[in-house]
Design a protein around this motif. Structure first.
Motif, PDB file in Angstrom:
ATOM      1  N   PRO A  96      13.792  25.116   3.749  1.00  0.00           N
ATOM      2  CA  PRO A  96      14.428  25.860   4.847  1.00  0.00           C
ATOM      3  C   PRO A  96      15.214  24.898   5.737  1.00  0.00           C
ATOM      4  O   PRO A  96      14.687  24.362   6.709  1.00  0.00           O
ATOM      5  CB  PRO A  96      13.249  26.481   5.596  1.00  0.00           C
ATOM      6  CG  PRO A  96      12.071  26.336   4.700  1.00  0.00           C
ATOM      7  CD  PRO A  96      12.335  25.114   3.883  1.00  0.00           C
ATOM      8  N   GLY A  97      16.446  24.657   5.396  1.00  0.00           N
ATOM      9  CA  GLY A  97      17.257  23.676   6.097  1.00  0.00           C
ATOM     10  C   GLY A  97      16.808  22.255   5.794  1.00  0.00           C
ATOM     11  O   GLY A  97      15.757  22.031   5.180  1.00  0.00           O
ATOM     12  N   SER A  99      15.748  20.367   7.979  1.00  0.00           N
ATOM     13  CA  SER A  99      14.556  20.185   8.810  1.00  0.00           C
ATOM     14  C   SER A  99      13.284  20.404   8.004  1.00  0.00           C
ATOM     15  O   SER A  99      12.285  19.698   8.192  1.00  0.00           O
ATOM     16  CB  SER A  99      14.591  21.133  10.007  1.00  0.00           C
ATOM     17  OG  SER A  99      15.676  20.843  10.850  1.00  0.00           O
ATOM     18  N   SER A 228      21.686  19.110   2.828  1.00  0.00           N
ATOM     19  CA  SER A 228      21.729  20.438   3.420  1.00  0.00           C
ATOM     20  C   SER A 228      22.984  21.176   2.984  1.00  0.00           C
ATOM     21  O   SER A 228      24.013  20.563   2.691  1.00  0.00           O
ATOM     22  CB  SER A 228      21.716  20.302   4.949  1.00  0.00           C
ATOM     23  OG  SER A 228      21.941  21.543   5.573  1.00  0.00           O
ATOM     24  N   SER A 230      24.276  23.162   5.208  1.00  0.00           N
ATOM     25  CA  SER A 230      24.778  23.573   6.516  1.00  0.00           C
ATOM     26  C   SER A 230      26.170  23.054   6.841  1.00  0.00           C
ATOM     27  O   SER A 230      27.022  23.808   7.310  1.00  0.00           O
ATOM     28  CB  SER A 230      23.810  23.126   7.609  1.00  0.00           C
ATOM     29  OG  SER A 230      22.605  23.850   7.534  1.00  0.00           O
ATOM     30  N   THR A 236      25.139  27.051   8.149  1.00  0.00           N
ATOM     31  CA  THR A 236      24.140  26.676   9.150  1.00  0.00           C
ATOM     32  C   THR A 236      23.057  27.735   9.349  1.00  0.00           C
ATOM     33  O   THR A 236      21.869  27.441   9.327  1.00  0.00           O
ATOM     34  CB  THR A 236      24.832  26.366  10.493  1.00  0.00           C
ATOM     35  OG1 THR A 236      25.704  27.459  10.834  1.00  0.00           O
ATOM     36  CG2 THR A 236      25.646  25.099  10.407  1.00  0.00           C
ATOM     37  N   GLY A 237      23.466  28.986   9.565  1.00  0.00           N
ATOM     38  CA  GLY A 237      22.498  30.039   9.849  1.00  0.00           C
ATOM     39  C   GLY A 237      21.719  30.540   8.654  1.00  0.00           C
ATOM     40  O   GLY A 237      20.758  31.297   8.818  1.00  0.00           O
ATOM     41  N   TRP A 238      22.107  30.115   7.468  1.00  0.00           N
ATOM     42  CA  TRP A 238      21.381  30.539   6.267  1.00  0.00           C
ATOM     43  C   TRP A 238      20.084  29.748   6.085  1.00  0.00           C
ATOM     44  O   TRP A 238      19.220  30.144   5.302  1.00  0.00           O
ATOM     45  CB  TRP A 238      22.253  30.346   5.022  1.00  0.00           C
ATOM     46  CG  TRP A 238      23.509  31.134   5.006  1.00  0.00           C
ATOM     47  CD1 TRP A 238      24.658  30.875   5.710  1.00  0.00           C
ATOM     48  CD2 TRP A 238      23.778  32.313   4.230  1.00  0.00           C
ATOM     49  NE1 TRP A 238      25.619  31.813   5.419  1.00  0.00           N
ATOM     50  CE2 TRP A 238      25.108  32.711   4.509  1.00  0.00           C
ATOM     51  CE3 TRP A 238      23.035  33.061   3.318  1.00  0.00           C
ATOM     52  CZ2 TRP A 238      25.699  33.827   3.921  1.00  0.00           C
ATOM     53  CZ3 TRP A 238      23.628  34.168   2.735  1.00  0.00           C
ATOM     54  CH2 TRP A 238      24.937  34.544   3.035  1.00  0.00           C
ATOM     55  N   ARG A 239      19.974  28.640   6.779  1.00  0.00           N
ATOM     56  CA  ARG A 239      18.791  27.773   6.790  1.00  0.00           C
ATOM     57  C   ARG A 239      18.391  27.342   5.382  1.00  0.00           C
ATOM     58  O   ARG A 239      17.361  27.761   4.834  1.00  0.00           O
ATOM     59  CB  ARG A 239      17.603  28.446   7.504  1.00  0.00           C
ATOM     60  CG  ARG A 239      17.881  28.918   8.902  1.00  0.00           C
ATOM     61  CD  ARG A 239      18.606  27.866   9.759  1.00  0.00           C
ATOM     62  NE  ARG A 239      17.901  26.594   9.815  1.00  0.00           N
ATOM     63  CZ  ARG A 239      18.510  25.406   9.679  1.00  0.00           C
ATOM     64  NH1 ARG A 239      19.814  25.326   9.444  1.00  0.00           N
ATOM     65  NH2 ARG A 239      17.808  24.301   9.750  1.00  0.00           N
ATOM     66  N   ALA A 264      11.971  28.694   0.822  1.00  0.00           N
ATOM     67  CA  ALA A 264      13.212  28.853   1.585  1.00  0.00           C
ATOM     68  C   ALA A 264      13.672  30.308   1.485  1.00  0.00           C
ATOM     69  O   ALA A 264      13.260  31.045   0.581  1.00  0.00           O
ATOM     70  CB  ALA A 264      14.277  27.917   1.035  1.00  0.00           C
TER      71      ALA A 264
END
Length: 384
Positions: A96-97, A99, A228, A230, A236-239, A264
């Motif tokens: 998930p991203g 991160s 990533s 992103s 970006t918002g799709w993580r 994810a």
């Protein structure tokens, strides 16, 4: 009662500034956004369409914790197509991203009390992920003489008995600078000789302008890669992100992923399959050229206003500028610039303890027209 570790988790100051910028916009003010590292381009159409198809076809259930096999294979195939690196898809973990990938790698590598070395200035969340697992982030001040990057010599000098890992970023946030293949090879050699682990942040690798990009996997297999969808792919918002790990660590990462986030986002994974198609590649390469044009405009424009940018960034979409000739308090400068002229930039306070009061970051993630207007407003503010 709040856990002790939270005392060392600083806020993300740019988010506070962004919130204030949104408030001002809500009153009708015109705001030029140069603060947040988020591309202004929408997610490419082929990816959006693939995401819609995934929803229509019912791909909304859990996936394996490591990601769907098709996406892991597509990521591995991209390493072969771009860099000539043969990569076993089994070493790719979809997260998930980025991160999610950072949380995994710090958790499976760092024991409580062990240290992770990284550059200062650097992306603030990296040190916080170390603290999350009760590790000790060791941030080493670096400057223009090394391109704001750690070197093998610095790592050897700063190494301590409790050092477990070194994390580098190429291109980096906030400076946009790269590590050369030769230097990264030396860094890996130094880290391995001391029994450590090398973690390489390649989140901005798709956005390199002046040289031919390379992945750290060309240097060695026994390191960790963080990446990533992103930045380069505008998701970006799709993580959605990924990690490439040594085969010896895949089992541990899989077990942990099952427990902390399960998997994810499923529609995002199927959407990302379209990222590697010819049409999407054409779109994102056009956007990379647009970012290059913005950098080539903004760099001399800011230097002309008195900002010192001693190293030309070769990647990402940031300019990290020394503002000592203009102000002695970059934090106050950033807020006054926002309130007075409606230009949002990020103070150096977000990126570490290495002269933060003398630095600000500009993100060229907005149109050339708005960048031009932003420069005019900054010039007016400085002359006040």
């Amino acid at each position: 009662m709040i856990a002790d570790r939270m005392a060392s988790i600083r806020p993300f100051y740019v988010m506070e500034l962004l919130a204030r910028a949104r408030e001002l916009e809500g009153t009708g003010r015109s705001i030029i956004h140069m603060e947040v590292g988020e591309p202004d381009f929408a997610t490419p159409g082929p990816i959006i369409e693939a995401g819609k198809r995934a929803l229509d076809e019912g791909f909304t259930r859990y996936t394996p914790a490591v990601g769907i096999a098709e996406l892991r294979a597509a990521i591995a195939g991209d390493y072969l197509n771009r860099y000539g690196v043969q990569l076993d898809p089994g070493r790719v973990l979809v997260t998930p991203g980025s991160s999610g990938a950072l949380q995994l790698v710090m958790s499976i590598v760092v024991n409580p009390g062990e240290a992770v070395m990284m550059a200062d200035p650097g992306y603030p969340c990296n040190r916080h992920f170390v603290r999350l697992v009760s590790g000790e982030p060791v941030t080493v001040p670096v400057g223009p003489e090394t391109g704001y990057q750690l070197t093998a010599e610095i790592i050897a000098r700063e190494w301590t008995d409790n050092m477990r890992a070194v994390m580098v970023a190429s291109p980096s946030n906030p400076t946009g600078t790269l590590i050369t293949r030769e230097e990264l090879t030396k860094i890996h050699r130094v880290v391995k000789a001391r029994g450590g682990v090398l973690i390489v942040d390649e989140i901005y690798l798709g956005l390199v302008y002046a040289s031919e990009p390379f992945t750290a996997l060309e240097v060695s297999d026994d390191l960790f890669i963080i990446n990533s969808f992103s930045k380069y792919y505008g998701m970006t918002g799709w993580r959605l992100g990924w990690m490439v790990a040594p085969e010896t660590h895949i089992g541990a990462a899989d077990r942990l992923a099952q427990n902390i986030f399960l998997s994810a986002p499923t529609p995002a994974q199927y959407a990302a399959l379209a990222a590697f198609g010819a049409e999407t590649q054409r779109i994102v390469e056009q956007r990379r050229e647009a970012f290059r044009e913005r950098r080539d405009y903004l760099l001399p424009a800011l230097r002309g206003l008195g900002f010192e940018i001693p190293v030309e960034p070769e990647g990402a979409f940031y300019l990290y500028a020394n503002c000592r000739k203009i102000t002695g308090d970059s934090f106050a400068f950033a807020y006054e610039l926002l309130e007075t002229e409606g230009v949002a930039i990020t103070p150096g306070k977000d990126f570490g303890d290495n002269l933060p009061e003398q630095h600000v970051r500009f993100a060229y993630t907005t149109s050339m027209e708005k960048l031009t207007e932003g420069v005019a407003r900054i010039a007016r503010f400085i002359k006040r």
